[in-house]
Design a protein around this motif. Structure first.
Motif, PDB file in Angstrom:
ATOM      1  N   ALA A  73       0.838  -1.208   0.000  1.00  0.00           N
ATOM      2  CA  ALA A  73       0.000   0.000   0.000  1.00  0.00           C
ATOM      3  C   ALA A  73       0.868   1.252   0.000  1.00  0.00           C
ATOM      4  O   ALA A  73       0.581   2.232  -0.698  1.00  0.00           O
ATOM      5  CB  ALA A  73      -0.931  -0.002   1.212  1.00  0.00           C
ATOM      6  N   LEU A  74       1.950   1.232   0.758  1.00  0.00           N
ATOM      7  CA  LEU A  74       2.866   2.379   0.811  1.00  0.00           C
ATOM      8  C   LEU A  74       3.538   2.601  -0.548  1.00  0.00           C
ATOM      9  O   LEU A  74       3.649   3.733  -1.016  1.00  0.00           O
ATOM     10  CB  LEU A  74       3.917   2.143   1.892  1.00  0.00           C
ATOM     11  N   ALA A  75       3.952   1.517  -1.203  1.00  0.00           N
ATOM     12  CA  ALA A  75       4.601   1.634  -2.510  1.00  0.00           C
ATOM     13  C   ALA A  75       3.646   2.165  -3.569  1.00  0.00           C
ATOM     14  O   ALA A  75       4.068   2.850  -4.508  1.00  0.00           O
ATOM     15  CB  ALA A  75       5.162   0.278  -2.947  1.00  0.00           C
ATOM     16  N   ALA A  76       2.345   1.894  -3.405  1.00  0.00           N
ATOM     17  CA  ALA A  76       1.355   2.343  -4.386  1.00  0.00           C
ATOM     18  C   ALA A  76       0.932   3.789  -4.185  1.00  0.00           C
ATOM     19  O   ALA A  76       0.305   4.382  -5.062  1.00  0.00           O
ATOM     20  CB  ALA A  76       0.119   1.442  -4.323  1.00  0.00           C
ATOM     21  N   MET A  77       1.283   4.380  -3.046  1.00  0.00           N
ATOM     22  CA  MET A  77       0.892   5.765  -2.781  1.00  0.00           C
ATOM     23  C   MET A  77       1.657   6.724  -3.688  1.00  0.00           C
ATOM     24  O   MET A  77       2.847   6.516  -3.942  1.00  0.00           O
ATOM     25  CB  MET A  77       1.177   6.137  -1.317  1.00  0.00           C
ATOM     26  N   PRO A  78       0.980   7.773  -4.161  1.00  0.00           N
ATOM     27  CA  PRO A  78       1.697   8.752  -4.991  1.00  0.00           C
ATOM     28  C   PRO A  78       2.717   9.513  -4.142  1.00  0.00           C
ATOM     29  O   PRO A  78       2.490   9.769  -2.963  1.00  0.00           O
ATOM     30  CB  PRO A  78       0.589   9.686  -5.486  1.00  0.00           C
ATOM     31  N   ARG A  79       3.826   9.823  -4.733  1.00  0.00           N
ATOM     32  CA  ARG A  79       4.878  10.583  -4.045  1.00  0.00           C
ATOM     33  C   ARG A  79       4.608  12.074  -4.210  1.00  0.00           C
ATOM     34  O   ARG A  79       4.230  12.528  -5.294  1.00  0.00           O
ATOM     35  CB  ARG A  79       6.256  10.244  -4.604  1.00  0.00           C
ATOM     36  N   LEU A  80       4.805  12.809  -3.131  1.00  0.00           N
ATOM     37  CA  LEU A  80       4.620  14.254  -3.188  1.00  0.00           C
ATOM     38  C   LEU A  80       5.785  14.894  -3.924  1.00  0.00           C
ATOM     39  O   LEU A  80       6.929  14.491  -3.756  1.00  0.00           O
ATOM     40  CB  LEU A  80       4.555  14.835  -1.775  1.00  0.00           C
ATOM     41  N   ALA A  81       5.464  15.873  -4.700  1.00  0.00           N
ATOM     42  CA  ALA A  81       6.498  16.626  -5.395  1.00  0.00           C
ATOM     43  C   ALA A  81       6.932  17.765  -4.473  1.00  0.00           C
ATOM     44  O   ALA A  81       6.328  18.826  -4.444  1.00  0.00           O
ATOM     45  CB  ALA A  81       5.963  17.168  -6.708  1.00  0.00           C
ATOM     46  N   ALA A  82       7.956  17.513  -3.698  1.00  0.00           N
ATOM     47  CA  ALA A  82       8.461  18.522  -2.775  1.00  0.00           C
ATOM     48  C   ALA A  82       9.355  19.509  -3.512  1.00  0.00           C
ATOM     49  O   ALA A  82       9.957  19.182  -4.530  1.00  0.00           O
ATOM     50  CB  ALA A  82       9.238  17.860  -1.645  1.00  0.00           C
ATOM     51  N   VAL A  83       9.391  20.718  -2.988  1.00  0.00           N
ATOM     52  CA  VAL A  83      10.220  21.778  -3.560  1.00  0.00           C
ATOM     53  C   VAL A  83      11.154  22.276  -2.462  1.00  0.00           C
ATOM     54  O   VAL A  83      10.693  22.641  -1.378  1.00  0.00           O
ATOM     55  CB  VAL A  83       9.359  22.957  -4.073  1.00  0.00           C
ATOM     56  N   GLU A  84      12.439  22.248  -2.710  1.00  0.00           N
ATOM     57  CA  GLU A  84      13.428  22.765  -1.762  1.00  0.00           C
ATOM     58  C   GLU A  84      13.752  24.199  -2.156  1.00  0.00           C
ATOM     59  O   GLU A  84      14.063  24.467  -3.314  1.00  0.00           O
ATOM     60  CB  GLU A  84      14.706  21.931  -1.804  1.00  0.00           C
ATOM     61  N   VAL A  85      13.644  25.106  -1.185  1.00  0.00           N
ATOM     62  CA  VAL A  85      13.910  26.513  -1.473  1.00  0.00           C
ATOM     63  C   VAL A  85      14.761  27.140  -0.380  1.00  0.00           C
ATOM     64  O   VAL A  85      14.805  26.660   0.751  1.00  0.00           O
ATOM     65  CB  VAL A  85      12.601  27.341  -1.622  1.00  0.00           C
ATOM     66  N   GLU A  86      15.415  28.205  -0.745  1.00  0.00           N
ATOM     67  CA  GLU A  86      16.050  29.098   0.212  1.00  0.00           C
ATOM     68  C   GLU A  86      15.210  30.363   0.176  1.00  0.00           C
ATOM     69  O   GLU A  86      14.945  30.899  -0.911  1.00  0.00           O
ATOM     70  CB  GLU A  86      17.489  29.384  -0.204  1.00  0.00           C
ATOM     71  N   ALA A  87      14.741  30.808   1.347  1.00  0.00           N
ATOM     72  CA  ALA A  87      13.791  31.915   1.373  1.00  0.00           C
ATOM     73  C   ALA A  87      14.035  32.821   2.575  1.00  0.00           C
ATOM     74  O   ALA A  87      14.737  32.449   3.518  1.00  0.00           O
ATOM     75  CB  ALA A  87      12.364  31.370   1.404  1.00  0.00           C
TER      76      ALA A  87
END
Length: 186
Positions: free
Chosen positions: A68-82
């Motif tokens: 079930a964990l492998a089938a979950m969609p992965r979040l598209a994270a964004v790394e920023v300096e702010a």
């Protein structure tokens, strides 16, 4: 008590005894907050059973959870300096009682995108303000300070829906992001 990780036994084979010497306290999964309040991690598909399961049953349950964990969609994270522009008011424990955790919305100006894609240059970000009744370390950061953030869309974080969210920051409008960098990441 027997403990397993991904269907395999971990720790000592078994712990036994009774509850006589124990004192009443909250069930804590992971690090002890009084030992290290910043020690945070992620738990997924935790199961506590009222009866002892055979190792084969545990393996089947773990296989099902891992699939079930492998089938979950992965979040598209964004790394920023702010740079922090403004922060909503941090609530008091009296305001959120009986709860001990809260988030605040902050306004940030993105200086650099380090990973992922982000069109916005000013973003609204939900961050931990109180964790286990203690102010989160990032609350010491003042407007004008630069920080690295790991942004994920807030609306795909169902585990945060029940938390108090202080949102009186007036700018900018648009997408609400969640900073999943530690401490308080879930």
């Amino acid at each position: 008590l027997r403990t397993y990780l991904d269907g395999r036994p971990v720790g000592s084979p078994a712990a036994s005894g009774d509850f006589f010497p124990w004192r009443a306290r909250q069930l804590t999964l992971g690090g002890e907050p009084e030992v290290d309040a910043t020690a945070r991690g992620h738990l997924s598909h935790l199961a506590i059973h009222a009866r002892e399961l055979a190792p084969a049953e545990v393996a089947v349950e773990a296989e099902r959870a891992l699939a079930a964990l492998a089938a979950m969609p992965r979040l598209a994270a964004v790394e920023v300096e702010a740079v922090l522009l403004a922060r909503s008011r941090v609530p008091t424990l009296d305001e959120i009682s009986p709860y001990t955790e809260a988030l605040v919305v902050e306004s940030w100006r993105v200086e650099r995108v380090l990973g992922g894609e982000l069109a916005e240059r000013e973003v609204r970000v939900a961050r931990w303000a109180l964790v286990d009744a203690v102010p989160a370390p990032q609350m010491a950061i003042r407007p004008g300070a630069r920080s690295r953030l790991r942004l994920e869309p807030f609306d795909v974080q169902p585990q945060l829906e029940s938390l108090f969210l202080s949102d009186d920051a007036t700018r900018p409008s648009g997408t609400l992001w969640y900073d999943s960098s530690l401490p308080g990441a879930r």
